[in-house]
Design a protein around this motif. Structure first.
Motif, PDB file in Angstrom:
ATOM      1  N   UNK A  45      48.932  35.540  22.593  1.00 45.98           N
ATOM      2  CA  UNK A  45      50.096  36.039  23.310  1.00 45.98           C
ATOM      3  C   UNK A  45      51.161  36.175  22.099  1.00 45.98           C
ATOM      4  N   UNK A  46      52.063  37.102  22.357  1.00 46.94           N
ATOM      5  CA  UNK A  46      53.197  37.362  21.705  1.00 46.94           C
ATOM      6  C   UNK A  46      54.278  36.008  21.989  1.00 46.94           C
ATOM      7  N   UNK A  47      55.078  35.841  21.041  1.00 47.36           N
ATOM      8  CA  UNK A  47      56.138  34.953  21.394  1.00 47.36           C
ATOM      9  C   UNK A  47      56.871  35.291  22.406  1.00 47.36           C
ATOM     10  N   UNK A  48      57.237  36.494  22.590  1.00 45.50           N
ATOM     11  CA  UNK A  48      58.048  37.110  23.752  1.00 45.50           C
ATOM     12  C   UNK A  48      57.450  36.545  25.025  1.00 45.50           C
ATOM     13  N   UNK A  49      56.131  36.531  25.197  1.00 48.88           N
ATOM     14  CA  UNK A  49      55.632  36.170  26.316  1.00 48.88           C
ATOM     15  C   UNK A  49      55.962  34.567  26.892  1.00 48.88           C
ATOM     16  N   UNK A  50      55.721  33.758  25.666  1.00 47.74           N
ATOM     17  CA  UNK A  50      56.128  32.293  25.902  1.00 47.74           C
ATOM     18  C   UNK A  50      57.761  32.254  26.032  1.00 47.74           C
ATOM     19  N   UNK A  51      58.419  32.752  25.384  1.00 45.34           N
ATOM     20  CA  UNK A  51      59.754  32.647  25.374  1.00 45.34           C
ATOM     21  C   UNK A  51      60.338  33.168  27.055  1.00 45.34           C
ATOM     22  N   UNK A  52      59.703  33.987  27.631  1.00 45.64           N
ATOM     23  CA  UNK A  52      60.008  34.564  28.835  1.00 45.64           C
ATOM     24  C   UNK A  52      59.512  33.507  29.879  1.00 45.64           C
ATOM     25  N   UNK A  53      58.439  32.947  29.682  1.00 48.46           N
ATOM     26  CA  UNK A  53      57.797  31.817  30.433  1.00 48.46           C
ATOM     27  C   UNK A  53      58.759  30.501  30.555  1.00 48.46           C
ATOM     28  N   UNK A  54      59.156  30.306  29.102  1.00 47.85           N
ATOM     29  CA  UNK A  54      59.973  29.184  28.968  1.00 47.85           C
ATOM     30  C   UNK A  54      61.354  29.317  29.665  1.00 47.85           C
ATOM     31  N   UNK A  55      62.063  30.533  29.530  1.00 46.19           N
ATOM     32  CA  UNK A  55      63.371  30.926  30.327  1.00 46.19           C
ATOM     33  C   UNK A  55      63.204  30.736  31.768  1.00 46.19           C
ATOM     34  N   UNK A  56      61.902  31.256  32.312  1.00 47.15           N
ATOM     35  CA  UNK A  56      61.881  31.311  33.662  1.00 47.15           C
ATOM     36  C   UNK A  56      62.064  29.710  34.264  1.00 47.15           C
ATOM     37  N   UNK A  57      60.796  28.842  33.441  1.00 45.45           N
ATOM     38  CA  UNK A  57      60.613  27.325  33.740  1.00 45.45           C
ATOM     39  C   UNK A  57      62.212  26.639  33.502  1.00 45.45           C
ATOM     40  N   UNK A  58      62.992  26.810  32.699  1.00 45.05           N
ATOM     41  CA  UNK A  58      64.185  26.182  32.731  1.00 45.05           C
ATOM     42  C   UNK A  58      65.014  26.680  33.634  1.00 45.05           C
ATOM     43  N   UNK A  59      65.283  27.928  33.903  1.00 49.47           N
ATOM     44  CA  UNK A  59      65.816  28.328  34.996  1.00 49.47           C
ATOM     45  C   UNK A  59      65.593  27.747  36.420  1.00 49.47           C
ATOM     46  N   UNK A  60      64.337  27.447  36.599  1.00 48.99           N
ATOM     47  CA  UNK A  60      63.692  26.874  37.766  1.00 48.99           C
ATOM     48  C   UNK A  60      64.164  25.654  37.885  1.00 48.99           C
ATOM     49  N   UNK A  61      63.844  24.763  36.757  1.00 43.76           N
ATOM     50  CA  UNK A  61      63.856  23.456  36.825  1.00 43.76           C
ATOM     51  C   UNK A  61      65.016  22.586  36.447  1.00 43.76           C
ATOM     52  N   UNK A  62      65.894  23.482  35.680  1.00 41.62           N
ATOM     53  CA  UNK A  62      66.909  22.585  35.149  1.00 41.62           C
ATOM     54  C   UNK A  62      68.311  23.100  35.866  1.00 41.62           C
ATOM     55  N   UNK A  63      68.120  24.069  36.873  1.00 42.92           N
ATOM     56  CA  UNK A  63      69.523  24.553  37.385  1.00 42.92           C
ATOM     57  C   UNK A  63      68.941  24.505  38.965  1.00 42.92           C
TER      58      UNK A  63
END
Length: 90
Positions: A48-66
């Motif tokens: 995968x490209x880094x952008x795929x991981x970074x997008x998943x990471x952002x979605x995870x953080x938005x869901x679980x830390x807010x």
């Protein structure tokens, strides 16, 4: 073959922890975390490209830390709905 750079840890998490946390919210968290580790491993393995991981990471953080309290209310409603359904089936 995809992944492998982290010894397929996403599958270990998935196979051993999802559904085993004895808590509705934590089971959902573990499922989402397994998906995140999948994307991390596939990025580190150059599948995968880094952008795929970074997008998943952002979605995870938005869901679980807010808005945690909102997810907690939703989990309680799901538990309540399942209990009502089980009672009606008796």
């Amino acid at each position: 073959m995809s992944g492998g750079s982290l010894s397929y840890i996403c599958y270990s998490i998935e196979n051993n922890l999802i559904g085993e946390m004895q808590d509705e919210i934590m089971n959902e968290f573990v499922k989402d975390f397994a998906e995140l580790t999948h994307d991390l491993e596939w990025w580190l393995s150059a599948d995968y490209g880094e952008e795929t991981y970074r997008k998943s990471l952002k979605e995870f953080k938005n869901k679980w830390f807010k808005n945690y309290s909102e997810r907690e209310k939703e989990a309680i409603l799901r538990i309540k709905d399942r209990a009502i359904k089980e009672i009606k089936e008796i």
